[in-house]
Design a protein around this motif. Sequence first.
Motif, short mmCIF file in Angstrom:
data_model
loop_
_atom_site.label_atom_id
_atom_site.label_comp_id
_atom_site.label_asym_id
_atom_site.label_seq_id
_atom_site.Cartn_x
_atom_site.Cartn_y
_atom_site.Cartn_z
N HIS A 163 -3.37 -1.65 -93.33
CA HIS A 163 -3.37 0.02 -93.58
C HIS A 163 -2.98 0.31 -93.24
CE1 HIS A 163 -1.97 -1.88 -97.34
NE2 HIS A 163 -3.35 -2.96 -97.52
N GLY A 164 -3.35 0.67 -91.88
CA GLY A 164 -4.21 1.42 -90.82
C GLY A 164 -5.23 2.29 -90.74
N GLY A 165 -6.41 1.36 -91.13
CA GLY A 165 -6.93 1.88 -91.64
C GLY A 165 -8.16 2.54 -90.33
N TRP A 166 -9.33 3.08 -90.51
CA TRP A 166 -9.41 3.41 -89.23
C TRP A 166 -10.13 3.24 -87.94
CZ3 TRP A 166 -9.97 7.90 -86.60
CH2 TRP A 166 -11.14 7.85 -85.91
N ALA A 167 -10.83 1.29 -88.74
CA ALA A 167 -11.69 0.83 -88.02
C ALA A 167 -10.12 0.14 -87.45
CB ALA A 167 -12.15 -0.29 -88.77
N SER A 168 -8.75 -0.32 -87.40
CA SER A 168 -7.85 -0.24 -87.25
C SER A 168 -7.54 0.26 -86.34
CB SER A 168 -6.86 -0.85 -87.37
OG SER A 168 -5.41 -0.91 -87.16
N LEU A 169 -7.50 1.57 -85.97
CA LEU A 169 -6.71 3.26 -85.45
C LEU A 169 -7.95 3.20 -84.32
CD1 LEU A 169 -5.48 5.86 -87.95
CD2 LEU A 169 -4.92 4.20 -86.75
N ARG A 170 -9.19 3.08 -84.51
CA ARG A 170 -10.03 3.25 -83.29
C ARG A 170 -10.04 2.65 -82.22
NH1 ARG A 170 -14.57 1.27 -82.38
NH2 ARG A 170 -15.58 0.17 -84.50
N LYS A 171 -9.52 0.81 -82.93
CA LYS A 171 -9.42 -0.33 -82.59
C LYS A 171 -7.90 -0.15 -81.38
CE LYS A 171 -10.32 -4.87 -81.73
NZ LYS A 171 -10.90 -6.29 -82.18
N HIS A 172 -7.15 0.15 -82.47
CA HIS A 172 -5.74 -0.10 -81.40
C HIS A 172 -5.03 1.38 -81.47
CE1 HIS A 172 -6.22 -4.84 -82.47
NE2 HIS A 172 -6.53 -3.84 -83.86
N SER A 173 -5.34 2.45 -81.47
CA SER A 173 -4.45 3.07 -81.66
C SER A 173 -4.84 4.46 -80.75
CB SER A 173 -3.97 3.63 -82.88
OG SER A 173 -3.09 2.55 -83.96
N LEU A 174 -5.76 4.37 -80.19
CA LEU A 174 -6.96 5.88 -79.56
C LEU A 174 -7.47 5.07 -78.53
CD1 LEU A 174 -8.70 7.20 -83.33
CD2 LEU A 174 -6.35 8.03 -81.98
N LYS A 175 -7.50 5.99 -77.56
CA LYS A 175 -8.52 5.67 -76.60
C LYS A 175 -9.56 6.40 -75.99
CE LYS A 175 -5.12 3.52 -73.41
NZ LYS A 175 -4.06 3.71 -72.61
N PRO A 176 -10.59 6.34 -75.80
CA PRO A 176 -12.09 6.88 -75.69
C PRO A 176 -11.45 8.85 -74.70
CG PRO A 176 -13.23 4.92 -74.90
CD PRO A 176 -10.98 5.18 -75.26
N CYS A 177 -11.83 9.29 -74.65
CA CYS A 177 -12.14 10.90 -73.70
C CYS A 177 -13.61 10.57 -73.23
CB CYS A 177 -11.82 12.01 -74.18
SG CYS A 177 -11.97 13.11 -72.82
N TYR A 178 -13.65 10.24 -71.44
CA TYR A 178 -14.60 10.03 -71.01
C TYR A 178 -14.80 11.59 -70.47
CZ TYR A 178 -13.89 5.49 -71.74
OH TYR A 178 -13.67 3.69 -72.14
N ASN A 179 -14.33 12.56 -70.74
CA ASN A 179 -14.67 14.60 -70.49
C ASN A 179 -16.14 14.30 -71.31
OD1 ASN A 179 -15.55 16.79 -70.16
ND2 ASN A 179 -13.00 16.70 -69.64
N PRO A 180 -16.92 14.84 -70.89
CA PRO A 180 -18.31 14.79 -71.71
C PRO A 180 -18.27 16.21 -72.33
CG PRO A 180 -18.51 14.96 -69.05
CD PRO A 180 -17.86 14.58 -69.15
N LEU A 181 -17.96 17.56 -71.79
CA LEU A 181 -17.92 18.39 -72.42
C LEU A 181 -16.41 18.32 -73.69
CD1 LEU A 181 -16.64 20.88 -69.50
CD2 LEU A 181 -18.88 20.43 -70.57
N HIS A 182 -15.82 17.16 -73.53
CA HIS A 182 -15.35 17.30 -75.33
C HIS A 182 -15.11 16.75 -76.11
CE1 HIS A 182 -10.65 17.64 -71.99
NE2 HIS A 182 -11.53 18.49 -72.48
N LYS A 183 -16.70 16.20 -76.22
CA LYS A 183 -17.69 15.39 -77.24
C LYS A 183 -17.22 14.21 -77.76
CE LYS A 183 -17.97 20.34 -79.16
NZ LYS A 183 -18.47 21.12 -80.84
N ARG A 184 -17.30 13.13 -77.27
CA ARG A 184 -16.50 12.35 -76.81
C ARG A 184 -15.14 12.06 -78.07
NH1 ARG A 184 -22.10 8.95 -78.14
NH2 ARG A 184 -20.90 6.98 -78.49
#
Length: 186
Positions: A163-184
């Motif tokens: 169903h495309g829940g947040w936990a799945s999106l976070r794990k499979h569809s999004l990558k963290p931004c490592y720029n410290p100025l971008h608030k993670r």
Amino acid sequence: NIYTSFFNEYKLDSNQLQKDEIILGLCNRQFRLLKDILLNIELWKEETGRILLRSALDSYFLLIYFKTQATPEEIENYIDYGLGKEKLLIEHLKQNAKTDSHKTFFEKIAKEFDESLERDINTIFLNVNIGDWKNFSYRDLAIRINKKDMYDYIYTPLSEVTHGGWASLRKHSLKPCYNPLHKRHK
């Protein structure tokens, strides 16, 4: 092979043909899903595999329920619900054909679906239920067939992916931004 032997050995009960049709249909679906997964390595990706496993688990739960506990009324509700969904789709296609630029396409599909459905039932007398065929949740179904652990540890997490829940999106569809100025952000 196991597929052929299963269907050859299955004993049809002429007093409950609809139940047998559901059971055989669900078994056939399981065999096809398994075959498709095993023969297509692209389906082995974690996210795609989880979606397919969730579908297989749905069928497994239904198979056990219809084999062991479903009442004649529930069997009829299940079939009528599925036919009603087809009827509703046909009506949506016909409605789109009136206003959409792809009128011929929608009319053709609606006609094909309508003819297919009419082979099984006179749709004039078919009610459309926009709810569900059962009056209990999948969790309740799992409890009834003694598969609550499987529901909790497998079905629920797989549903998150399906169903495309947040936990799945976070794990499979999004990558963290490592720029410290971008608030993670992701």
